[in-house]
Design a protein around this motif. Structure first.
Motif, PDB file in Angstrom:
ATOM      1  N   UNK A 167       0.794  -1.221   0.000  1.00  0.00           N
ATOM      2  CA  UNK A 167       0.000   0.000   0.000  1.00  0.00           C
ATOM      3  C   UNK A 167       0.823   1.265   0.000  1.00  0.00           C
ATOM      4  N   UNK A 168       2.153   1.159  -0.009  1.00  0.00           N
ATOM      5  CA  UNK A 168       3.014   2.343   0.010  1.00  0.00           C
ATOM      6  C   UNK A 168       3.186   2.898  -1.402  1.00  0.00           C
ATOM      7  N   UNK A 169       3.234   4.218  -1.487  1.00  0.00           N
ATOM      8  CA  UNK A 169       3.568   4.875  -2.752  1.00  0.00           C
ATOM      9  C   UNK A 169       4.993   5.397  -2.694  1.00  0.00           C
ATOM     10  N   UNK A 170       5.278   6.254  -1.741  1.00  0.00           N
ATOM     11  CA  UNK A 170       6.608   6.822  -1.539  1.00  0.00           C
ATOM     12  C   UNK A 170       7.354   5.945  -0.540  1.00  0.00           C
ATOM     13  N   UNK A 171       8.512   5.424  -0.937  1.00  0.00           N
ATOM     14  CA  UNK A 171       9.248   4.488  -0.095  1.00  0.00           C
ATOM     15  C   UNK A 171      10.233   5.170   0.851  1.00  0.00           C
ATOM     16  N   UNK A 172      10.212   6.485   0.931  1.00  0.00           N
ATOM     17  CA  UNK A 172      11.127   7.183   1.825  1.00  0.00           C
ATOM     18  C   UNK A 172      10.910   6.720   3.269  1.00  0.00           C
ATOM     19  N   UNK A 173      11.975   6.304   3.918  1.00  0.00           N
ATOM     20  CA  UNK A 173      11.904   5.880   5.314  1.00  0.00           C
ATOM     21  C   UNK A 173      11.551   4.420   5.515  1.00  0.00           C
ATOM     22  N   UNK A 174      11.262   3.691   4.429  1.00  0.00           N
ATOM     23  CA  UNK A 174      10.841   2.297   4.547  1.00  0.00           C
ATOM     24  C   UNK A 174      11.911   1.364   4.000  1.00  0.00           C
ATOM     25  N   UNK A 175      11.801   0.108   4.322  1.00  0.00           N
ATOM     26  CA  UNK A 175      12.599  -0.921   3.680  1.00  0.00           C
ATOM     27  C   UNK A 175      11.762  -1.611   2.614  1.00  0.00           C
ATOM     28  N   UNK A 176      12.338  -1.755   1.434  1.00  0.00           N
ATOM     29  CA  UNK A 176      11.678  -2.478   0.347  1.00  0.00           C
ATOM     30  C   UNK A 176      12.469  -3.757   0.090  1.00  0.00           C
ATOM     31  N   UNK A 177      11.817  -4.872   0.264  1.00  0.00           N
ATOM     32  CA  UNK A 177      12.448  -6.178   0.096  1.00  0.00           C
ATOM     33  C   UNK A 177      12.302  -6.616  -1.356  1.00  0.00           C
ATOM     34  N   UNK A 178      13.416  -6.686  -2.063  1.00  0.00           N
ATOM     35  CA  UNK A 178      13.402  -7.062  -3.474  1.00  0.00           C
ATOM     36  C   UNK A 178      13.688  -8.553  -3.602  1.00  0.00           C
ATOM     37  N   UNK A 179      12.665  -9.336  -3.280  1.00  0.00           N
ATOM     38  CA  UNK A 179      12.717 -10.790  -3.398  1.00  0.00           C
ATOM     39  C   UNK A 179      11.528 -11.242  -4.234  1.00  0.00           C
ATOM     40  N   UNK A 180      11.770 -11.929  -5.336  1.00  0.00           N
ATOM     41  CA  UNK A 180      10.673 -12.392  -6.187  1.00  0.00           C
ATOM     42  C   UNK A 180       9.762 -13.328  -5.402  1.00  0.00           C
ATOM     43  N   UNK A 181       8.451 -13.094  -5.555  1.00  0.00           N
ATOM     44  CA  UNK A 181       7.462 -13.861  -4.799  1.00  0.00           C
ATOM     45  C   UNK A 181       6.125 -13.691  -5.504  1.00  0.00           C
ATOM     46  N   UNK A 206      17.819  -8.390  -2.837  1.00  0.00           N
ATOM     47  CA  UNK A 206      18.325  -7.056  -2.499  1.00  0.00           C
ATOM     48  C   UNK A 206      17.329  -6.355  -1.596  1.00  0.00           C
ATOM     49  N   UNK A 207      17.825  -5.441  -0.794  1.00  0.00           N
ATOM     50  CA  UNK A 207      16.958  -4.557  -0.016  1.00  0.00           C
ATOM     51  C   UNK A 207      17.289  -3.120  -0.401  1.00  0.00           C
ATOM     52  N   UNK A 208      16.273  -2.277  -0.325  1.00  0.00           N
ATOM     53  CA  UNK A 208      16.453  -0.855  -0.633  1.00  0.00           C
ATOM     54  C   UNK A 208      15.908  -0.015   0.514  1.00  0.00           C
ATOM     55  N   UNK A 209      16.508   1.167   0.675  1.00  0.00           N
ATOM     56  CA  UNK A 209      16.001   2.140   1.631  1.00  0.00           C
ATOM     57  C   UNK A 209      16.685   1.980   2.975  1.00  0.00           C
ATOM     58  N   UNK A 210      15.881   1.679   3.987  1.00  0.00           N
ATOM     59  CA  UNK A 210      16.396   1.378   5.317  1.00  0.00           C
ATOM     60  C   UNK A 210      16.749  -0.101   5.338  1.00  0.00           C
ATOM     61  N   UNK A 211      18.020  -0.416   5.095  1.00  0.00           N
ATOM     62  CA  UNK A 211      18.407  -1.806   4.866  1.00  0.00           C
ATOM     63  C   UNK A 211      18.843  -2.524   6.145  1.00  0.00           C
ATOM     64  N   UNK A 212      18.612  -1.913   7.293  1.00  0.00           N
ATOM     65  CA  UNK A 212      18.915  -2.606   8.548  1.00  0.00           C
ATOM     66  C   UNK A 212      18.092  -3.888   8.652  1.00  0.00           C
TER      67      UNK A 212
END
Length: 951
Positions: A167-181, A206-212
C-alpha cells in the motif's frame, strides 16, 4: 566508494598534489578507472566511471583489481560513449564532465557525487551505512554481500522498484524487500522525484532504503496479558466441533512465515477451523516510530495501545505482506494484541520490526544485495521522470508496441475446463455485443499426470486447433494459453530435459509433491541455460504455437517451484544454475524465461508481435514483449486499494504494461461456499464493479479469478447496475482505442509511460508525492478509483497548476484543491486535464473491427494542448522499419484554434481520409460526454494540415 590496492601502476597517472585515498587514475576510452588507498578490509579497491550518455553514468567498484567480465542480464549493449566528455583533477579529487553532468570522486573519501552543470548536487554516495563488501560463499563459489549508501535530500521521495503490495507509494523511510514472490515483482530501478534514477545491476535478493535487518519480536521486552515478563500469552483455540481445550503457552516470537516453521505450532493443534490470539505488553528500549512488517494469510487484526493498526484477509495458501507504524516509548509497557483466524489448514503469519531511525539514518538510503562480485549501478538523470525512464530503457531495451488487439478486453477464469466452456463464453459475449478481443485458457488443460507435456487433454479439448480457429474466424477473438516451466517426473518432456542436464533436481531428490490429485513430483527447467531456453520454445512451437496460439501466459516465473518454502530452500530448489549459484541470480529467472519465448517466437515468426503475460518481472523485461500481472491477490476492497500504488510504482520502474486480476483472484468463503446470496452477493457485485471501473484504465484490461465466474453476465443480470456499469466502461475503453493505441505507440517511439503516478506530471506540487490512489491515464485523464464498499463519494486531490473538467458532465473545477467528488455505484470519478485533446473512435466490439474513419475529438479549453494520433499495421513489427503514421493535433488557447497537422509517415493499408467531429468545452461551456452529440466543427481530413476556430 573507498577504493584500494594497485593495478598496472605504470598505466596510471599519480595524483600528488594532495593527500587522500586517491593514489592514481587512468583515463579510458569511455571513462576513468581510479585507484585509492585501502582504508578498510571491507572497502573496494577500484572504482570505474563509464560514460554511457551525457545523462547516464555507469559506476562499478570491485574489492580486487579484477572487475570480472560476467555479462549483465538486465543491461544490453550500451554502445560507445558520447563525444565531448572530459576528466580533470583538482585539489578536491577528480571531475568527469559531460554536456549535462559533473561526476566527482572525492579525494578525501573516494565517494562519488553527481552534480548538474551548475554544480548543484543531485546525488551523493556516502559510506555511513556499513561495509561495502563482505565475503560470502555459496558452496565452493566465492562472492560478496554488497552495500552502497547515498545521501537523501530533505523532502526527497523514492519510487519504482517493481511491484510491492504493502500500500506504500513513496518508499522514503521504509525498507523495500526485493525478493521475487507470488504478488511481488522485482525491478531494481529506483526513481526519485528529483528527476534521477538508479539502476542497481544485481541479480540477487536485495533490499532498498532502510536496509537494517528486521528484529524478531523477542528483541523487545515482552509481558503476558497478566503483566508477567518473558513473552506474550498465546492462546490456541481449536475448531468448536473438535472438543479440544484451548492451548495456552508463553511465546517470545511470532514466526510462522514458511512451510518449514509450521511444525512449531503446538503439537496436535490444527489450524483448520481454529483461531490464535497473542496478547500482553511490549516494552521497547528506544522511543520513536517503530516500523512493523507482517506477512500473513487468513484473517488478522493487530492492536497496539488499543489502536487497530491492521485488519486484513488474505487467502491461506498465499500470504501477503503488510507494514504499519506505531510510536512507542522507551521503558513503557504498551498493550499489544493479535487476533488470527488462519481460515485454512495451512496458513502463515509472522511479525518483525525496525527500531526508530536516527537522524543520520533518515538522511540516507542504500541498496544491499546478498551476492555479487562488484558494486554495479547506473545513474540516470533527466529533466523530468519521463526522461529518467527513457534512460532506463536506453540501458535495458525499448518496450515494443503491443498488438492492437492486446489493448482490448481480456476474459479469463480459473479455469475454463473444456473446449465447450471456452467457445460458449465467446459466443455469449458476441451475442450480447459486449466488446472483447481475447480469451484465456489457464492451467491444467493437459491430462492430470502430464504437467509439462504442453498437450491438450483430448477428452476435454477434442479439437484444440479447431477451437482456436473458431475463436479466430467466427468470433474474432485471440487466444492466450498458460505455460509453466514445470515438468512432472517421468513424463516424456521431463526425460528430454533431464537427459541434457537442463532440470533443477533438488525437488526431485526431495520427492516434493504438488497439490494436484494424489500429488506429483516435479521440477522446473534451468532458464539460465541457452540450450534449455531453445528446447523449451521448441516444445511450445510444436505443441501450441503451431495450433494458432496468439499469446503466452507465463505463470510461476519467480520461480515458484514450491510455494511458501523458505527463501533458503527456494534457492536450493534452483541450484545450481547454468550461471552458477542460485543466490547470485535468484531474481532474474523471469527475465530468462521470457527471453526464451520472445526470441523463440521471433525466430519462427519474425514479423508477428509477441505478447507475453507473466507473474513476475525484472529489469529489462519490457524488451521481450512482456506485461506483468499482480499475482494471486485476494478479492477484497482493501486488496484492490493496494493494487493502485503497486501498479504505479511498477510503471515508474520503467515497465509500461501491467494489469491485475479484475475482482481479485481468490475469494472469501462467503462468496463461493456456497454460491453467494443476499448481502454477500451484492458486496461481491459491487467489488467487481469498482474493480472493472479501475481496470478499464490500467494498461491492460483483463478479468480473471476463481469462482464465482468473472464474466459480466455471470456477475449480474443485464438489468442490474453492476452489469450496466461494467459494460459502460468496457465500451468506453473501446471508444478510447484511438487514444489508447496512440499511447502504446508512444511507449515505443518516445519511451512513454501510460499509467502515470501524479509525481510524473505534477512534480512541482509537493502534495502529490504520497498520492498512490490517483493517477493519469495518458496525458489527459485523471483516474480516481473507488475502493471502499458502499462509498458514494471519494476524496481526491486535483493537482495544482492546471484546471480540470469532469469527464461526464464537462464542468470545470480549479486545480490545487482537495475535493469530495460524487462516486455513485455506476461511476468512478474521472477528470480531464485542461488543454487535453481526447480522440474517441466508433463503437466497436473488437479492436480491429473497423478503422476509425470518424473520430470524435473532445477539446478541453483553458490551456494550449496537443496530442499525436498514432497508427500502424497493428500486429507486426513493420513499425520498427518506419511503417507508421502520426497525425499531430494541437490547440492554441489564445487564438482558440484547433489544428489537425500534416500527417507524418505512412504504412500499408493506411486510412487516407477521415472525419474529425470536434466537440469544444471550456469553463463557460460544459458539455456531457455524448458520442452522438452535434459537433462544433466537422473537419474532413486527407493528410494535409487544417485549422479551425473554436467558439
Amino acid at each position: 566508494m573507498r577504493v584500494r590496492s594497485a593495478l598496472y601502476l605504470l598505466l596510471f597517472v599519480a595524483l600528488s598534489s594532495f593527500t587522500g585515498p586517491i593514489k592514481s587514475f587512468k583515463k579510458l576510452d569511455d571513462g576513468v578507472l581510479v585507484e585509492l588507498e585501502q582504508t578498510s578490509a571491507a572497502d573496494p579497491q577500484y572504482v570505474k566511471l563509464q560514460v554511457i550518455a551525457d545523462n547516464i553514468i555507469h559506476v562499478v567498484a570491485a574489492p580486487t583489481r579484477e572487475f570480472g567480465n560476467e555479462e549483465s542480464l538486465m543491461v544490453i549493449d550500451t554502445g560507445k560513449a558520447p563525444a565531448g566528455w572530459t576528466i580533470k583533477e583538482n585539489n578536491d579529487g577528480l571531475v568527469l564532465s559531460t554536456k549535462s553532468l559533473q561526476v566527482k570522486v572525492a579525494a578525501s573519501t573516494g565517494e562519488v557525487t553527481f552534480q548538474d552543470k551548475a554544480g548543484n548536487t543531485i546525488l551523493q554516495e556516502t559510506g555511513g551505512s556499513g561495509n561495502a563488501f563482505t565475503p560470502v560463499k555459496f558452496g565452493q563459489e566465492k562472492s560478496y554481500a554488497l552495500q552502497q549508501a547515498f545521501k537523501a535530500a530533505d523532502g526527497e521521495a523514492f519510487y519504482g522498484l517493481g511491484q510491492h503490495q504493502t500500500g506504500l507509494m513513496n518508499y522514503r523511510g521504509w525498507q523495500v524487500d526485493l525478493t521475487q514472490y507470488n504478488s511481488v515483482a522485482v525491478v531494481p530501478f529506483m526513481v526519485s522525484n528529483r528527476n534521477y534514477g538508479i539502476l542497481w545491476d544485481n541479480n540477487s535478493i536485495t533490499k532498498f532504503g532502510d536496509v537494517r535487518p528486521y528484529q524478531p519480536l523477542s528483541s523487545l521486552k515482552l509481558y503476558t496479558k497478566d503483566n508477567k515478563p518473558g513473552g506474550l500469552t498465546a492462546t490456541y483455540i481449536s475448531a468448536p466441533k473438535s472438543g479440544k481445550a484451548p492451548i495456552v503457552r508463553l511465546e517470545k516470537d511470532i514466526n510462522y512465515e514458511f512451510l518449514e516453521q509450521l511444525k512449531n505450532f503446538p503439537e496436535g493443534y490444527s489450524l483448520e477451523g481454529g483461531t490464535v490470539t497473542w496478547e500482553g505488553y511490549i516494552e521497547p528500549d528506544a522511543s520513536g516510530e517503530f516500523h512493523f512488517s507482517m506477512p500473513a494469510s487468513g484473517y488478522v487484526k493487530v492492536w497496539i495501545d488499543n489502536e487497530l493498526l491492521l485488519d486484513k484477509w488474505r487467502e491461506a495458501w498465499n500470504p501477503g505482506q503488510s507494514v504499519f507504524t506505531q510510536k512507542l516509548e522507551k521503558g513503557r509497557r504498551h498493550p499489544f494484541k493479535i487476533e488470527w483466524n488462519p481460515d485454512g489448514g495451512q496458513s502463515f503469519i509472522a511479525l518483525r520490526y525496525l527500531t526508530p531511525q536516527t537522524p543520520a539514518e533518515k538522511s540516507r538510503i542504500a541498496f544491499a544485495s546478498e551476492a555479487g562480485d562488484k558494486i554495479n549501478y547506473y545513474f540516470v538523470n533527466g529533466r523530468n521522470i519521463d526522461e529518467v525512464i527513457s534512460g532506463y530503457r536506453t540501458l535495458t531495451g525499448a518496450a515494443q508496441v503491443m498488438p492492437k488487439w492486446a489493448m482490448g478486453f481480456w476474459q479469463s477464469r480459473e479455469r475454463y475446463k473444456t473446449q465447450e466452456e471456452i467457445l460458449s463464453t465467446a459466443k455469449e459475449f458476441r451475442k450480447r455485443e459486449i466488446p472483447i478481443d481475447n480469451i484465456v485458457l489457464d492451467w491444467s488443460y493437459w491430462k492430470e499426470d502430464q504437467w509439462g507435456s504442453h498437450e491438450f487433454d483430448e477428452t476435454r479439448f477434442p479439437d484444440a486447433e479447431g477451437m482456436i480457429d473458431e475463436l479466430h474466424d467466427k468470433y474474432n477473438m485471440h487466444f492466450m494459453i498458460s505455460v509453466w516451466p514445470k515438468f512432472y517426473e517421468g513424463t516424456a518432456n521431463y526425460k528430454l530435459f533431464d537427459d541434457k542436464g537442463l532440470l533443477y533436481k533438488t525437488s526431485i531428490n526431495e520427492g516434493i509433491r504438488d497439490w494436484i490429485g494424489k500429488g506429483y513430483v516435479s521440477t522446473f527447467y534451468d532458464a539460465f541455460n541457452p540450450e534449455g531456453r531453445k528446447l523449451f520454445w521448441k516444445l511450445l512451437n510444436e505443441k501450441l504455437y503451431s495450433k494458432g496460439v496468439d499469446a503466452w501466459w507465463l505463470d510461476a516465473t519467480e520461480p515458484d517451484i514450491l510455494s511458501n518454502s523458505s527463501i533458503e530452500h527456494r534457492k536450493a530448489l534452483m541450484n545450481p544454475t547454468y550461471l552458477g549459484a542460485a543466490d547470485k541470480v535468484f531474481n532474474a529467472y523471469v527475465l530468462m524465461q521470457n527471453k526464451a519465448i520472445y526470441e523463440g517466437q521471433r525466430s519462427v515468426a519474425p514479423n508477428k508481435r509477441v505478447f507475453i503475460l507473466t507473474r513476475s518481472a525484472f529489469g529489462g523485461l519490457q524488451r521481450y514483449g512482456a506485461a506483468t500481472w499482480s499475482g494471486d491477490i485476494a478479492a477484497t476492497f482493501d486488496e484492490m486499494g493496494r493494487q493502485i500504488p503497486a501498479g504505479l510504482n511498477f510503471s515508474l520502474s520503467g515497465l509500461p504494461y501491467w494489469t491485475t486480476d479484475i475482482g481479485g483472484f481468490f475469494v472469501e468463503n462467503k462468496y463461493d461456499r456456497p454460491e453467494p446470496k443476499g448481502e454477500a452477493l451484492e458486496q461481491w457485485r459491487e467489488l467487481e464493479t469498482r474493480w472493472y471501473q479501475y481496470g478499464t484504465f490500467t494498461p491492460l484490461f483483463r478479468s480473471h479469478g476463481q469462482f464465482p465466474y468473472r464474466e459480466v453476465f455471470n456477475v449480474a443480470p443485464a438489468d442490474h447496475k453492476a452489469y450496466k456499469s461494467i459494460v459502460y466502461y468496457n465500451k468506453l475503453r473501446y471508444r478510447l482505442m484511438p487514444y489508447i493505441y496512440s499511447l502504446t505507440g508512444k511507449v515505443y517511439h518516445d519511451d512513454y509511460t501510460i499509467m502515470r503516478a501524479l509525481v510524473m506530471d505534477f512534480g512541482q506540487d509537493k502534495k502529490v508525492f504520497n498520492i498512490g490512489d490517483q493517477f493519469m491515464f495518458g496525458p489527459g485523464l485523471l483516474i480516481n478509483p473507488v475502493y471502499e464498499y458502499k462509498a458514494t463519494t471519494r476524496s481526491l486531490y486535483l493537482p495544482a497548476g492546471t484546471g480540470w473538467y469532469n469527464l461526464y458532465d464537462g464542468k470545470y473545477v480549479k486545480g490545487g484543491q482537495q475535493l469530495t467528488a460524487d462516486a455513485p455505484y455506476e461511476r468512478m470519478p474521472i477528470f480531464v486535464k485542461e488543454g487535453a485533446i481526447l480522440p474517441f473512435g466508433p463503437e466497436i466490439e473488437y479492436a480491429a473491427e473497423k478503422p476509425a474513419e470518424t473520430i470524435t475529438l473532445y477539446v478541453y479549453g483553458g490551456k494550449d494542448g496537443k496530442f499525436e494520433l498514432y497508427e500502424d499495421e497493428n500486429t507486426n513489427y513493420n513499425y520498427e522499419k518506419g511503417k507508421f503514421a502520426i497525425i499531430p493535433i494541437t490547440y492554441n488557447e489564445a487564438a482558440k484554434t484547433l489544428t489537425i497537422g500534416k500527417r507524418e509517415g505512412s504504412f500499408d493499408g493506411m486510412l487516407k481520409n477521415r472525419t474529425f467531429n470536434v466537440v469544444y468545452i471550456n469553463q463557460n461551456r460544459p458539455k456531457e460526454l455524448q458520442f452522438d452529440a452535434t459537433p462544433d466543427q466537422v473537419i474532413k481530413y486527407s493528410g494535409k494540415s487544417k485549422s479551425v476556430k473554436l467558439k
